[in-house]
Write a protein that holds these residues in place. Sequence first.
Motif, PDB file in Angstrom:
ATOM      1  N   ASP A  88       0.782  -1.244   0.018  1.00 29.43           N
ATOM      2  CA  ASP A  88       0.109   0.000  -0.052  1.00 29.43           C
ATOM      3  C   ASP A  88       1.010   1.262   0.041  1.00 29.43           C
ATOM      4  O   ASP A  88       0.435   2.206  -0.818  1.00 29.43           O
ATOM      5  CB  ASP A  88      -1.021   0.048   1.174  1.00 29.43           C
ATOM      6  CG  ASP A  88      -2.135  -0.874   1.219  1.00 29.43           C
ATOM      7  OD1 ASP A  88      -2.132  -1.652   0.079  1.00 29.43           O
ATOM      8  OD2 ASP A  88      -2.465  -1.377   2.151  1.00 29.43           O
ATOM      9  N   LEU A  89       1.957   1.110   0.796  1.00 21.61           N
ATOM     10  CA  LEU A  89       2.923   2.487   0.687  1.00 21.61           C
ATOM     11  C   LEU A  89       3.381   2.613  -0.806  1.00 21.61           C
ATOM     12  O   LEU A  89       3.647   3.757  -0.973  1.00 21.61           O
ATOM     13  CB  LEU A  89       4.068   2.088   1.732  1.00 21.61           C
ATOM     14  CG  LEU A  89       3.630   2.341   3.341  1.00 21.61           C
ATOM     15  CD1 LEU A  89       4.855   1.978   4.300  1.00 21.61           C
ATOM     16  CD2 LEU A  89       2.836   3.455   3.751  1.00 21.61           C
ATOM     17  N   SER A  91       2.097   1.938  -3.173  1.00 26.70           N
ATOM     18  CA  SER A  91       1.066   2.445  -4.282  1.00 26.70           C
ATOM     19  C   SER A  91       0.821   3.865  -4.035  1.00 26.70           C
ATOM     20  O   SER A  91       0.349   4.704  -5.210  1.00 26.70           O
ATOM     21  CB  SER A  91      -0.180   1.602  -3.936  1.00 26.70           C
ATOM     22  OG  SER A  91      -0.669   1.868  -2.666  1.00 26.70           O
ATOM     23  N   TYR A  92       0.892   4.538  -3.023  1.00 26.02           N
ATOM     24  CA  TYR A  92       1.129   5.954  -2.629  1.00 26.02           C
ATOM     25  C   TYR A  92       2.226   6.589  -3.273  1.00 26.02           C
ATOM     26  O   TYR A  92       2.268   7.649  -4.046  1.00 26.02           O
ATOM     27  CB  TYR A  92       0.814   6.198  -1.153  1.00 26.02           C
ATOM     28  CG  TYR A  92      -0.461   5.980  -0.695  1.00 26.02           C
ATOM     29  CD1 TYR A  92      -1.690   6.772  -1.161  1.00 26.02           C
ATOM     30  CD2 TYR A  92      -0.714   4.824  -0.079  1.00 26.02           C
ATOM     31  CE1 TYR A  92      -2.961   6.527  -0.479  1.00 26.02           C
ATOM     32  CE2 TYR A  92      -1.959   4.710   0.584  1.00 26.02           C
ATOM     33  CZ  TYR A  92      -3.134   5.391   0.345  1.00 26.02           C
ATOM     34  OH  TYR A  92      -4.428   5.041   0.708  1.00 26.02           O
TER      35      TYR A  92
END
Length: 347
Positions: A88-89, A91-92
Motif C-alpha cells: 500500500d505504501l 501504491s502511494y
Amino acid sequence: MTDERRGPRAFRLDDPRVVVADPGLEAPSPRPRGAVVVTPEPDSAVEGAAAPPPVPRRRSRWGALFWSAAGGLVSLAVGLSVTRLIDDLFSYADWLGWLGAALAALAAVAFLAIALREAAGLMRLARIEGLHDRAVAAIAADDRDLARKLTGDLVALYRADPRTARARAVVESAAREIVDGADLVRVAERELMAPLDAEARRLVADAAKRVSLVTAVSPRALVDILFVAGETLRLVRRLAVLYGGRPGGLGLLRLLRHALGNLAVTGGMAAGDSLLSQALGHGLASRISAKLGEGVLNGILIARLGLAAISATRPLPFAALPQPNVADVAGGLFAKAGNGAEAREQD
C-alpha cells in the motif's frame, strides 16, 4: 558365663578357615573348629540415606504441537500484514514504500537479535540447572569422574568473575588430589559458593527492607502491588546474574515460576496473622499498627521468595554450606518492627 571377647587377629581372606557369616540368618550354621568368622555389617542405613532419583517431568506433545502451530499462524499473519502495508505504501509513493521496507528490515534485525539473546539466556539457565542435577547425582553416587567434570565446568562458568579467582585455584588443586566425588563437590561448594551466597543474602535482605518500607508508608494498594512486582523481578534477575545465569525476559519468567514453585512446596505462601505472630511474637504483633505489620509481612514474603530464588538459580545444592533462612535475611525487619512498637507505646 565365659567372656568370649578376643583380641585382634591377622588372617588372609583366601584362608580356608575364614568363614563369611550371613547377617540375615537368625541361627548360625555349624562351622569347623578354629574357624575365623567374618560378619559383614548391613548396609541398610546407607541404602536408606541415598537420595531417590529425580522424577522426570512429562511434557505434553499435544501442547507443544498446539503452541508451535499457533505461533506459526501468528507469524504468517504478521508477515502478510506487513507485506500488504508495504504494498500500500508503494501504491502511494515509492519513497514511502522504501521507507516502510527499511523500517520492516530494521524491525526484523532487532527481533532476531532479541530472539538470539533470549535463546542464549535460556541456554545459560539450562546449563545452571544441568550443573545442579549433576551435583546432586555426584553426591548421591560419590562419582569421582562426574565430580571432576562438574568442577571443571564450574571453574569455566566463573572464570570471568574476579571474586572467585582464589576459589577457582583451590578447586582446581582439589580436583587433582581428592578421590571421593562427594567430598570434591562439597569443597567446590564451600570455595565457590560461599562469597556468592553472602552477596545473595545481602541482595535479598536489601529487597526485603525496601519492600517493607515502601509498603508501610505508601497510601495506595496499587502502588504496593506495582512496587512489589517490580522488586520481585529485579531481585530474581540480580540473583540469576550473580550465580552466572544472566537470563532474558523468557528466562526471567521461567526462573520466577521455579521460585514460586519452590516457595509453594516449602509452604512459603502461607501468610497472615499467624506468620506475623510467629516471626515477631504474639504480644508484639498485637501492639504494632496495621500498616507497619503489613509492611513487615510483605518484607518477610519477599525474603522467602528471595530464598526460593537462590535455590532456583544456584548451580550447586546446599550440601556443605547451611541453607539460609528468613532470620538470616530479614532479621533487621523484626528489630525495626520492635523498635516501632516500643516507640508507639511510649507515645
